[in-house]
Design a protein around this motif. Structure first.
Motif, PDB file in Angstrom:
ATOM      1  N   ALA A  95      32.057  47.284  38.192  1.00  0.00           N
ATOM      2  CA  ALA A  95      32.635  47.529  36.871  1.00  0.00           C
ATOM      3  C   ALA A  95      33.810  48.500  36.957  1.00  0.00           C
ATOM      4  CB  ALA A  95      31.567  48.073  35.920  1.00  0.00           C
ATOM      5  N   ARG A  96      33.691  49.530  37.804  1.00  0.00           N
ATOM      6  CA  ARG A  96      34.790  50.483  37.959  1.00  0.00           C
ATOM      7  C   ARG A  96      36.038  49.784  38.496  1.00  0.00           C
ATOM      8  NH1 ARG A  96      35.434  55.975  38.460  1.00  0.00           N
ATOM      9  NH2 ARG A  96      33.220  56.453  38.757  1.00  0.00           N
ATOM     10  N   ILE A  97      35.844  48.922  39.495  1.00  0.00           N
ATOM     11  CA  ILE A  97      36.972  48.191  40.076  1.00  0.00           C
ATOM     12  C   ILE A  97      37.661  47.341  39.011  1.00  0.00           C
ATOM     13  CG2 ILE A  97      37.586  46.337  41.699  1.00  0.00           C
ATOM     14  CD1 ILE A  97      35.309  47.472  43.516  1.00  0.00           C
ATOM     15  N   ALA A  98      36.877  46.659  38.189  1.00  0.00           N
ATOM     16  CA  ALA A  98      37.440  45.754  37.188  1.00  0.00           C
ATOM     17  C   ALA A  98      38.263  46.482  36.143  1.00  0.00           C
ATOM     18  CB  ALA A  98      36.312  44.970  36.515  1.00  0.00           C
ATOM     19  N   ARG A  99      37.884  47.709  35.827  1.00  0.00           N
ATOM     20  CA  ARG A  99      38.614  48.433  34.782  1.00  0.00           C
ATOM     21  C   ARG A  99      39.475  49.566  35.361  1.00  0.00           C
ATOM     22  NH1 ARG A  99      33.013  50.033  33.299  1.00  0.00           N
ATOM     23  NH2 ARG A  99      32.585  52.084  34.213  1.00  0.00           N
ATOM     24  N   TYR A 100      39.708  49.541  36.658  1.00  0.00           N
ATOM     25  CA  TYR A 100      40.451  50.618  37.309  1.00  0.00           C
ATOM     26  C   TYR A 100      41.867  50.714  36.744  1.00  0.00           C
ATOM     27  CZ  TYR A 100      41.097  53.959  41.127  1.00  0.00           C
ATOM     28  OH  TYR A 100      41.288  55.107  41.870  1.00  0.00           O
ATOM     29  N   SER A 101      42.326  51.927  36.538  1.00  0.00           N
ATOM     30  CA  SER A 101      43.599  52.130  35.835  1.00  0.00           C
ATOM     31  C   SER A 101      44.821  52.017  36.740  1.00  0.00           C
ATOM     32  CB  SER A 101      43.591  53.497  35.149  1.00  0.00           C
ATOM     33  OG  SER A 101      43.484  54.543  36.113  1.00  0.00           O
ATOM     34  N   LEU A 107      42.410  42.910  50.251  1.00  0.00           N
ATOM     35  CA  LEU A 107      42.829  42.005  51.319  1.00  0.00           C
ATOM     36  C   LEU A 107      41.616  41.167  51.724  1.00  0.00           C
ATOM     37  CD1 LEU A 107      45.042  44.455  53.418  1.00  0.00           C
ATOM     38  CD2 LEU A 107      45.625  43.109  51.374  1.00  0.00           C
ATOM     39  N   MET A 108      41.533  39.951  51.163  1.00  0.00           N
ATOM     40  CA  MET A 108      40.363  39.085  51.316  1.00  0.00           C
ATOM     41  C   MET A 108      40.534  38.174  52.537  1.00  0.00           C
ATOM     42  SD  MET A 108      39.938  38.264  47.234  1.00  0.00           S
ATOM     43  CE  MET A 108      38.391  37.348  47.351  1.00  0.00           C
ATOM     44  N   ASP A 109      40.772  38.805  53.663  1.00  0.00           N
ATOM     45  CA  ASP A 109      40.986  38.087  54.916  1.00  0.00           C
ATOM     46  C   ASP A 109      39.643  37.788  55.573  1.00  0.00           C
ATOM     47  OD1 ASP A 109      42.461  37.025  57.100  1.00  0.00           O
ATOM     48  OD2 ASP A 109      42.317  38.940  58.170  1.00  0.00           O
ATOM     49  N   GLY A 110      39.493  36.600  56.144  1.00  0.00           N
ATOM     50  CA  GLY A 110      38.261  36.244  56.833  1.00  0.00           C
ATOM     51  C   GLY A 110      37.111  36.026  55.863  1.00  0.00           C
ATOM     52  N   ILE A 111      35.915  36.399  56.282  1.00  0.00           N
ATOM     53  CA  ILE A 111      34.708  36.171  55.485  1.00  0.00           C
ATOM     54  C   ILE A 111      34.636  37.161  54.326  1.00  0.00           C
ATOM     55  CG2 ILE A 111      32.191  36.290  55.539  1.00  0.00           C
ATOM     56  CD1 ILE A 111      32.326  35.239  58.411  1.00  0.00           C
ATOM     57  N   GLY A 115      28.513  40.565  48.128  1.00  0.00           N
ATOM     58  CA  GLY A 115      29.045  41.882  47.804  1.00  0.00           C
ATOM     59  C   GLY A 115      30.496  42.061  48.189  1.00  0.00           C
ATOM     60  N   GLY A 116      30.971  41.293  49.167  1.00  0.00           N
ATOM     61  CA  GLY A 116      32.390  41.324  49.512  1.00  0.00           C
ATOM     62  C   GLY A 116      33.265  40.807  48.389  1.00  0.00           C
ATOM     63  N   VAL A 117      32.762  39.814  47.669  1.00  0.00           N
ATOM     64  CA  VAL A 117      33.464  39.330  46.471  1.00  0.00           C
ATOM     65  C   VAL A 117      33.464  40.429  45.414  1.00  0.00           C
ATOM     66  CG1 VAL A 117      33.394  37.622  44.599  1.00  0.00           C
ATOM     67  CG2 VAL A 117      32.940  36.904  46.959  1.00  0.00           C
ATOM     68  N   GLY A 118      32.357  41.154  45.313  1.00  0.00           N
ATOM     69  CA  GLY A 118      32.254  42.210  44.316  1.00  0.00           C
ATOM     70  C   GLY A 118      33.254  43.334  44.491  1.00  0.00           C
ATOM     71  N   VAL A 119      33.592  43.671  45.741  1.00  0.00           N
ATOM     72  CA  VAL A 119      34.549  44.759  45.976  1.00  0.00           C
ATOM     73  C   VAL A 119      35.985  44.257  46.072  1.00  0.00           C
ATOM     74  CG1 VAL A 119      32.870  46.272  47.083  1.00  0.00           C
ATOM     75  CG2 VAL A 119      34.244  44.719  48.497  1.00  0.00           C
ATOM     76  N   SER A 120      36.199  42.969  45.838  1.00  0.00           N
ATOM     77  CA  SER A 120      37.553  42.429  45.947  1.00  0.00           C
ATOM     78  C   SER A 120      37.996  41.637  44.721  1.00  0.00           C
ATOM     79  CB  SER A 120      37.670  41.549  47.198  1.00  0.00           C
ATOM     80  OG  SER A 120      36.759  40.459  47.161  1.00  0.00           O
ATOM     81  N   ALA A 121      37.181  40.680  44.297  1.00  0.00           N
ATOM     82  CA  ALA A 121      37.646  39.711  43.302  1.00  0.00           C
ATOM     83  C   ALA A 121      37.723  40.254  41.880  1.00  0.00           C
ATOM     84  CB  ALA A 121      36.755  38.466  43.332  1.00  0.00           C
ATOM     85  N   LEU A 177      42.293  30.471  45.039  1.00  0.00           N
ATOM     86  CA  LEU A 177      43.336  30.630  44.027  1.00  0.00           C
ATOM     87  C   LEU A 177      43.055  29.735  42.826  1.00  0.00           C
ATOM     88  CD1 LEU A 177      46.386  30.628  46.455  1.00  0.00           C
ATOM     89  CD2 LEU A 177      45.650  32.574  45.086  1.00  0.00           C
ATOM     90  N   LEU A 178      42.691  28.489  43.077  1.00  0.00           N
ATOM     91  CA  LEU A 178      42.398  27.539  42.006  1.00  0.00           C
ATOM     92  C   LEU A 178      41.248  28.024  41.130  1.00  0.00           C
ATOM     93  CD1 LEU A 178      42.638  24.727  40.626  1.00  0.00           C
ATOM     94  CD2 LEU A 178      41.120  23.841  42.419  1.00  0.00           C
ATOM     95  N   CYS A 179      40.242  28.608  41.746  1.00  0.00           N
ATOM     96  CA  CYS A 179      39.050  29.050  41.019  1.00  0.00           C
ATOM     97  C   CYS A 179      39.217  30.408  40.353  1.00  0.00           C
ATOM     98  CB  CYS A 179      37.856  29.081  41.961  1.00  0.00           C
ATOM     99  SG  CYS A 179      37.319  27.444  42.516  1.00  0.00           S
ATOM    100  N   GLY A 180      40.366  31.043  40.526  1.00  0.00           N
ATOM    101  CA  GLY A 180      40.591  32.342  39.913  1.00  0.00           C
ATOM    102  C   GLY A 180      39.944  33.491  40.647  1.00  0.00           C
ATOM    103  N   LEU A 181      39.597  33.278  41.918  1.00  0.00           N
ATOM    104  CA  LEU A 181      38.992  34.334  42.723  1.00  0.00           C
ATOM    105  C   LEU A 181      40.035  35.127  43.503  1.00  0.00           C
ATOM    106  CD1 LEU A 181      35.997  32.253  44.141  1.00  0.00           C
ATOM    107  CD2 LEU A 181      35.948  33.886  42.235  1.00  0.00           C
ATOM    108  N   ALA A 182      41.278  34.673  43.503  1.00  0.00           N
ATOM    109  CA  ALA A 182      42.356  35.324  44.241  1.00  0.00           C
ATOM    110  C   ALA A 182      43.673  35.059  43.522  1.00  0.00           C
ATOM    111  CB  ALA A 182      42.415  34.810  45.677  1.00  0.00           C
TER     112      ALA A 182
END
Length: 350
Positions: A95-101, A107-111, A115-121, A177-182
């Motif tokens: 939640a903090r990441i999503a509303r960060y000011s 950098l969503m390189d590789g796998i 939780g990796g999606v949670g700290v990036s997407a 990109l198509l799915c809105g994850l990047a």
């Protein structure tokens, strides 16, 4: 600031850099890592010298393969509940990441999974490369997409998110990109250049100098059957539609779904549909916390992690074993209020 060397923190110029540093474990998240990241973001948000935050993963294999499910498995077997504290801290970080000011560049390189999606997407600027493999594979371990994953997948065009959630399929750059994850494709060979340039350049300019068109993806040409089949009202009907299509890709999706936890499949579909109605992230995270706590006591989580991660025999024995055996009451139990144990990011328990 870091509690240990599993998260590396540094500042250079106008940028704060966070590097997940457990490369042998594919940078899987632990609770100390989550707390370190959260503390860094809180500090840098108040630091006028830091204008942008950049998150990456150590090693060549990926940003982050998810939460430390071996630890969750051990906690379950021990009859503990430290996993609840981990999820509480993790979802608050999401939640903090999503509303960060300030601009948050991931950098969503590789796998990049779980939780990796949670700290990036949930970030503002999400970069994928030709090596990216982005997934929410939880149904394969008897769990349900979390870390705001049901929110992200519910917002994907058509029924693409339902397809990814039920199958757990990993997607490459174009499909992310198509799915809105990047947001942007940048070749992996230029990530170092991007990372360095963010210390001095405006984010938009730094990205513009490195971004390219992504190689062609897979999902766009399958939209017709994906949107039709996954719009069905139940997992059973989705499977029937997939198998009736006469399309090899649809049949493959059905065969994949049939290997997943029946309980996880039904709860995941319900969670996605509810997330679509909730609309914004915080109440979805509240819902995911209830679901995760319920899944913790489900036999499928222990069995799924055993089969996929511990013993690696890839032969989970799900309980119940059939979709028809999972009742509406079984599904509803995952969404039951937790009383004083609620996460309450949305300010309500409804």
């Amino acid at each position: 600031m870091a509690l240990d060397d599993s998260v590396l923190l540094r500042t250079e110029g106008r940028a704060g850099y966070i590097t997940l540093n457990r490369p042998r474990a594919l940078n899987a998240l632990t609770r100390p890592m989550v707390r370190t990241i959260d503390a860094a973001l809180a500090q840098w948000e108040q630091d006028e010298s830091v204008a942008v935050v950049v998150v990456s993963g150590a090693g060549e294999r990926g940003l982050c393969a998810g939460g430390d499910i071996r630890a969750i498995h051990a906690d379950t077997l021990a009859g503990g509940n430290t996993s609840f504290d981990f999820w509480r801290d993790e979802y608050r970080l999401n939640a903090r990441i999503a509303r960060y000011s300030k601009p948050y560049v991931a950098l969503m390189d590789g796998i990049v999974m779980g939780g990796g999606v949670g700290v990036s997407a949930h970030g503002d600027v999400r970069v994928v490369t030709e090596r990216s493999a982005v997934a929410m594979p939880e149904t394969g371990i008897g769990f349900v997409p979390d870390v705001g994953g049901t929110h992200l997948l519910a917002q994907a065009p058509g029924e693409l998110g339902t397809h990814l959630a039920l199958t757990g399929t990993a997607v490459g750059a174009a499909d992310a990109l198509l799915c809105g994850l990047a947001d942007h494709f940048i070749p992996s060979t230029r990530l170092a250049e991007l990372t360095a340039s963010l210390a001095g350049l405006d984010v938009a300019e730094a990205v513009r100098l490195c971004a390219q068109a992504a190689p062609e993806g897979e999902l766009a040409r399958h939209r017709e059957w994906i949107d039709d089949c996954y719009a069905a009202g139940s997992v059973e009907e989705i499977l029937d539609r997939l198998l009736d299509r006469g399309d090899p890709a649809a049949k493959e999706a059905a065969e994949t779904i049939l290997t997943r936890s029946p309980t996880s499949l039904k709860v995941t579909l319900a969670a996605l549909r509810r997330a679509r109605q909730l609309g914004v992230l915080e109440p979805v995270l509240d819902q995911e916390y209830r679901v995760s706590c319920a899944a913790f006591s489900s036999p499928d989580l222990v069995e799924g992690v055993r089969a996929q991660v511990i013993d690696k025999d890839r032969r989970p024995r799900w309980s119940p074993a059939e979709l028809s055996e999972v009742t509406d009451a079984d599904v509803a139990r995952f969404f039951a209020p937790l009383g004083d144990g609620e996460l309450r990011l949305s300010g309500s328990t409804g």
